[in-house]
Design a protein around this motif. Sequence first.
Motif, PDB file in Angstrom:
ATOM      1  N   SER A   1     -10.617  32.798 -31.407  1.00 14.50           N
ATOM      2  CA  SER A   1     -10.381  33.927 -31.886  1.00 14.50           C
ATOM      3  C   SER A   1     -10.973  34.404 -33.122  1.00 14.50           C
ATOM      4  CB  SER A   1      -8.677  33.993 -32.673  1.00 14.50           C
ATOM      5  OG  SER A   1      -8.420  35.046 -33.379  1.00 14.50           O
ATOM      6  N   SER A   2     -11.693  35.545 -33.068  1.00 16.90           N
ATOM      7  CA  SER A   2     -12.540  36.005 -34.093  1.00 16.90           C
ATOM      8  C   SER A   2     -11.874  36.280 -35.521  1.00 16.90           C
ATOM      9  CB  SER A   2     -13.146  37.393 -33.641  1.00 16.90           C
ATOM     10  OG  SER A   2     -12.059  38.622 -33.584  1.00 16.90           O
ATOM     11  N   GLY A   3     -10.543  36.626 -35.455  1.00 17.27           N
ATOM     12  CA  GLY A   3      -9.545  36.581 -36.539  1.00 17.27           C
ATOM     13  C   GLY A   3      -9.609  35.272 -37.367  1.00 17.27           C
ATOM     14  N   MET A   4      -9.320  34.289 -36.539  1.00 20.46           N
ATOM     15  CA  MET A   4      -9.102  32.806 -37.128  1.00 20.46           C
ATOM     16  C   MET A   4     -10.634  32.351 -37.440  1.00 20.46           C
ATOM     17  SD  MET A   4      -7.495  30.344 -37.736  1.00 20.46           S
ATOM     18  CE  MET A   4      -5.911  31.070 -37.137  1.00 20.46           C
ATOM     19  N   GLN A   5     -11.641  32.746 -36.752  1.00 24.84           N
ATOM     20  CA  GLN A   5     -12.977  32.470 -37.287  1.00 24.84           C
ATOM     21  C   GLN A   5     -13.353  32.955 -38.625  1.00 24.84           C
ATOM     22  OE1 GLN A   5     -15.823  33.799 -34.217  1.00 24.84           O
ATOM     23  NE2 GLN A   5     -15.915  31.919 -33.396  1.00 24.84           N
ATOM     24  N   THR A   6     -12.685  34.246 -38.963  1.00 27.07           N
ATOM     25  CA  THR A   6     -13.011  34.810 -40.254  1.00 27.07           C
ATOM     26  C   THR A   6     -12.270  33.967 -41.281  1.00 27.07           C
ATOM     27  OG1 THR A   6     -13.221  37.030 -39.002  1.00 27.07           O
ATOM     28  CG2 THR A   6     -12.851  37.001 -41.321  1.00 27.07           C
ATOM     29  N   VAL A   7     -10.901  33.545 -41.047  1.00 27.17           N
ATOM     30  CA  VAL A   7     -10.136  33.043 -41.702  1.00 27.17           C
ATOM     31  C   VAL A   7     -10.774  31.805 -42.101  1.00 27.17           C
ATOM     32  CG1 VAL A   7      -7.832  31.878 -42.317  1.00 27.17           C
ATOM     33  CG2 VAL A   7      -7.930  34.169 -41.046  1.00 27.17           C
ATOM     34  N   LEU A   8     -11.011  30.944 -41.395  1.00 32.01           N
ATOM     35  CA  LEU A   8     -11.697  29.505 -41.444  1.00 32.01           C
ATOM     36  C   LEU A   8     -13.104  29.732 -42.113  1.00 32.01           C
ATOM     37  CD1 LEU A   8     -11.025  27.815 -38.107  1.00 32.01           C
ATOM     38  CD2 LEU A   8      -9.694  27.508 -40.365  1.00 32.01           C
ATOM     39  N   PHE A   9     -13.865  30.919 -41.812  1.00 29.60           N
ATOM     40  CA  PHE A   9     -14.894  30.756 -42.641  1.00 29.60           C
ATOM     41  C   PHE A   9     -14.681  31.361 -44.142  1.00 29.60           C
ATOM     42  CE2 PHE A   9     -19.172  32.969 -43.312  1.00 29.60           C
ATOM     43  CZ  PHE A   9     -19.976  32.089 -42.992  1.00 29.60           C
ATOM     44  N   LEU A  10     -13.582  31.982 -44.170  1.00 24.93           N
ATOM     45  CA  LEU A  10     -13.250  32.239 -45.849  1.00 24.93           C
ATOM     46  C   LEU A  10     -12.783  30.817 -46.451  1.00 24.93           C
ATOM     47  CD1 LEU A  10     -11.506  35.845 -45.401  1.00 24.93           C
ATOM     48  CD2 LEU A  10     -13.905  35.408 -46.265  1.00 24.93           C
ATOM     49  N   VAL A  11     -12.251  30.231 -45.724  1.00 27.67           N
ATOM     50  CA  VAL A  11     -11.866  28.906 -46.413  1.00 27.67           C
ATOM     51  C   VAL A  11     -13.128  28.061 -46.979  1.00 27.67           C
ATOM     52  CG1 VAL A  11     -10.735  26.401 -45.799  1.00 27.67           C
ATOM     53  CG2 VAL A  11      -9.818  28.692 -45.068  1.00 27.67           C
ATOM     54  N   CYS A  12     -14.183  28.174 -46.197  1.00 29.87           N
ATOM     55  CA  CYS A  12     -15.449  27.551 -46.595  1.00 29.87           C
ATOM     56  C   CYS A  12     -16.123  28.178 -47.878  1.00 29.87           C
ATOM     57  CB  CYS A  12     -16.407  27.897 -45.656  1.00 29.87           C
ATOM     58  SG  CYS A  12     -16.226  26.861 -43.923  1.00 29.87           S
ATOM     59  N   THR A  13     -15.805  29.430 -48.020  1.00 33.79           N
ATOM     60  CA  THR A  13     -15.972  30.062 -49.396  1.00 33.79           C
ATOM     61  C   THR A  13     -15.228  29.540 -50.718  1.00 33.79           C
ATOM     62  OG1 THR A  13     -14.852  32.017 -49.012  1.00 33.79           O
ATOM     63  CG2 THR A  13     -17.017  31.794 -48.095  1.00 33.79           C
ATOM     64  N   ILE A  14     -14.156  28.869 -50.522  1.00 35.22           N
ATOM     65  CA  ILE A  14     -13.306  28.637 -51.677  1.00 35.22           C
ATOM     66  C   ILE A  14     -14.042  28.003 -52.802  1.00 35.22           C
ATOM     67  CG2 ILE A  14     -11.352  27.207 -52.153  1.00 35.22           C
ATOM     68  CD1 ILE A  14     -10.029  27.677 -49.678  1.00 35.22           C
ATOM     69  N   PRO A  15     -14.866  26.882 -52.450  1.00 35.43           N
ATOM     70  CA  PRO A  15     -15.616  26.407 -53.560  1.00 35.43           C
ATOM     71  C   PRO A  15     -16.255  27.497 -54.607  1.00 35.43           C
ATOM     72  CG  PRO A  15     -15.925  25.203 -51.695  1.00 35.43           C
ATOM     73  CD  PRO A  15     -15.278  26.356 -51.270  1.00 35.43           C
TER      74      PRO A  15
END
Length: 304
Positions: free
Chosen positions: A117-131
């Motif tokens: 899912s492209s939406g889940m990719q976006t969500v997980l990609f945003l998780v990588c930006t948390i730091p």
Amino acid sequence: MASIELPIQPLEATVKHRRAPAWLQATPLALTFVLFFLVPLVITLIVSFWDFNEYQIIPAFTFKNYAAIFDGCSSMTDVCVTFKTYWSTIKFCAIVWAVTLLTGFTIAYFLSFHVRSSGMQTVLFLVCTIPFWTSNVIRMISWIPLLGRNGLVNQALLSSHMIDKPLDWLLYSNFSVVLAFVHLYTFFMIVPIFNAMMRIDRSLLEAARDAGASGWQVIREVVLPLSKTGIVIGSIFVITIVMGDFLTVGVMGGQQIASVGKIIQVQTGYLQFPAAAANAIILLAVVLMIVWALTRIVDIRKEL
């Protein structure tokens, strides 16, 4: 009455006529590049050849700053301070590069080929930006309650009777410096590799599997070669940042670990700007050589 037909110009010719010349379009970026990169670099190069004392900077041409950097390096019996410092910096850089490459490649591969899912990719990609939601200093300080002598890690190990006394090497050591670097800069490796993997034609993977290739063979023979551009770009990001970093080394190393960036920071703190400029020029030359070597592996302009 006869009608007069006016010649109709093609739409492409009209758009081309209205489009600004190429040099005019490139002017803003060129001026920004000159103003914020070339001018400071030229000033740094000029200042590196100036003299100084405890009270002032003397605009007189001299090689004293460069000679002081390599003082004692001609001796065959002992390694000079400059070579030791560069070796320490390059060592950190190599370890951080290897760990971030392995971690970044794994995360990018999972996001690209296992998350449909492209939406889940976006969500997980945003998780990588948390730091990146907080400053570097706060992110580094957050490790102190975890890795200190009385931190959560040591308390957990003591409570489970896995150790008899707190581990001193968890904080203010080479380990803590590498850990902080990986925490801070893995994202710079994930982004270009993920972008390169998203451009891979999925039919190539299916063809490799149909030909009997295992999962590791698909990664080695298909995914890895087609991700070289992202790997090189991510490597350039990580290496250039780590080579010049002084804040992470100072905070996580307890001001006890030397690096080239730390030396430059100390020299500027003591207002020894010509000496700091000379060190900065040498560091820039070393980084450019590393970047040149990486670009020999992959021609980024052709791949992009």
